[in-house]
Design a protein around this motif. Structure first.
Motif, short mmCIF file in Angstrom:
data_model
loop_
_atom_site.label_atom_id
_atom_site.label_comp_id
_atom_site.label_asym_id
_atom_site.label_seq_id
_atom_site.Cartn_x
_atom_site.Cartn_y
_atom_site.Cartn_z
N HIS A 1 103.99 -26.86 1.79
CA HIS A 1 103.90 -27.94 0.81
C HIS A 1 105.25 -28.13 0.10
O HIS A 1 105.68 -29.27 -0.13
N THR A 2 105.92 -27.03 -0.21
CA THR A 2 107.22 -27.12 -0.87
C THR A 2 108.23 -27.86 0.00
O THR A 2 109.03 -28.67 -0.47
N GLU A 3 108.18 -27.59 1.29
CA GLU A 3 109.11 -28.27 2.20
C GLU A 3 108.80 -29.75 2.33
O GLU A 3 109.70 -30.59 2.44
N ARG B 1 101.69 -22.94 0.27
CA ARG B 1 102.70 -23.26 -0.73
C ARG B 1 104.06 -23.53 -0.08
O ARG B 1 104.78 -24.45 -0.45
N GLN B 2 104.43 -22.70 0.90
CA GLN B 2 105.72 -22.85 1.56
C GLN B 2 105.82 -24.17 2.31
O GLN B 2 106.81 -24.89 2.20
N LEU C 1 107.57 -31.56 -0.08
CA LEU C 1 108.10 -32.13 -1.32
C LEU C 1 109.61 -32.28 -1.24
O LEU C 1 110.19 -33.26 -1.73
N HIS C 2 110.29 -31.32 -0.59
CA HIS C 2 111.74 -31.41 -0.39
C HIS C 2 112.08 -32.66 0.41
O HIS C 2 113.03 -33.38 0.10
#
Length: 398
Positions: A22-24, A19-20, A26-27
């Protein structure tokens, strides 16, 4: 029951890591590339704060190698990694420079602690160990040269004789290990292949600085021989043969810049045009590969063709520093323009969101995109170091 709990923890950890990372990613996809570049001081302070957080969480006085937002199979973990003697060594001069620029005495205290830690873990031979501090200590030529740069600066700043003595022990080790042709076949890191280490020019440069600090000409002579060897490995177009551990046919921008940095540093220290000209040939070729957005391929072949779609942000920051140092020497605006395009791009990739995880916020990624082929899902302490160096140079040029 124990097995079930262990599997549950592993599952939850894996979900968090995925998740971490993947979140980056997306950022990164949400970056507005048309927006103007950020203020140098904002990015400089954010990167310094990242280094401070890294230093704070280490189990010793070194700087963790990286923060990994994904799962790292080498370390079998995610998050902050163990301290890295090699890069902690050359972070020391950066912190002293930043302490002056930012009027931050805490950085001077941290730099001295790092130099003390390096002193404490120096091997009996005078060498510095390869890999992170949790590994079995084995000597590493490149790492030894990088920590010498830290000890020399710490000696200049503090006047402490032990730092110069440690640098001299390291220099003696390097002189013993080097062959008459000017390069190191013995004593290279267990993680390195001695056939592909032209980037050891940064070690030769350190020897030259040691010779100038001690008045010992044998160190300078050894450094010169290393530079002269590097010249024999450079093609007319500025490309260096045998200059990447993982793929010398398409070396990383990072190791290309290492080789050029050593020659540039030696040329500036000795006022030797031939070394400066060699570094300038490489920089001239790379300057032509920087696009308007500030991107440059993370690997390039012998004809300076990009061979990958991702950027090696460490190399981009190094190249910005190389160009800005030549701008100081020549006042050539092309160097400044190229460097600022690179810095603009790196700034865009840097996450300054106050809600971002502490290991991500203000750090510099190994690659862009984050899942690229260098330092995948990692924010590297040496990428942060070179970014700080370039920002400080850009401020000097104004």
């Amino acid at each position: 029951m124990k097995i079930a709990k262990t599997l549950y923890r592993m599952t939850m950890t894996s979900r968090f890591v995925i998740r971490q990372a993947h979140t980056e990613i997306l950022h990164e996809r949400a970056i507005d590339w048309s927006a103007p570049p950020g203020d140098n001081r904002v990015h400089l302070q954010a990167t310094i704060d990242w280094i401070k957080r890294a230093h704070n969480v280490s189990a010793d006085s070194g700087v963790p190698r990286a923060y990994c937002a994904g799962w790292n199979f080498h370390f079998r973990s995610h998050g902050w990694q163990p301290s890295y003697p090699e890069t902690t060594g050359y972070i020391i001069p950066t912190l002293y420079d930043a302490a002056d620029a930012l009027n931050d005495p805490d950085l001077r205290i941290r730099a001295a602690k790092m130099a003390d830690w390096e002193y404490e873990i120096q091997l009996a031979s005078g060498a510095v160990m390869g890999g992170t501090v949790d590994r079995k200590p084995t000597p590493a030529v490149f790492n030894t040269g990088q920590v010498m740069l830290g000890w020399l600066r710490a000696h200049t700043e503090t006047g402490e004789a032990r730092f110069l003595e440690a640098a001299a022990r390291a220099g003696d080790y390097l002189v013993r290990a080097k062959n008459p042709e000017g390069f190191w076949q013995e004593g290279n890191s267990a993680f390195a292949d001695a056939r592909f280490t032209v980037y050891n020019t940064r070690v030769g440069h350190a020897l030259i600085l040691l010779g100038q600090a001690t008045g010992e000409k044998r160190y300078i002579a050894a450094g010169r021989r290393n530079m002269d060897h590097a010249l024999t490995m450079q093609a007319d177009n500025g490309f260096f043969r045998d200059n990447c551990l993982s793929d010398p046919d398409q070396p990383l921008l990072h190791t290309i810049c290492y080789a050029a940095e050593g020659l540039q540093g030696a040329g500036m220290a000795l006022q030797e045009p031939q070394y400066l000209d060699a570094a300038k040939r490489t920089c001239a070729a790379l300057l032509g590969k920087i696009d308007e957005q500030g991107r440059i391929p993370g690997r390039l072949d012998a004809n300076w063709r990009g061979t990958v779609e991702w950027d090696c942000l460490t190399g981009s920051a190094q190249l910005a520093g190389l160009l800005l140092r030549f701008a100081q020497i020549t006042a050539d605006q092309r160097y400044i323009d190229g460097a600022r395009r690179l810095l603009h791009f790196i700034k865009k990739t840097q996450n300054l969101d106050p809600d971002a995880p502490s290991g991500i916020r203000g750090g510099v990624k190994g690659s862009y995109p984050f899942d690229g082929g260098y330092g995948q899902y990692e924010l590297l302490n040496w990428a942060a170091k070179f970014f700080i160096d370039a920002l400080l140079l850009d401020e000097k040029i104004g």
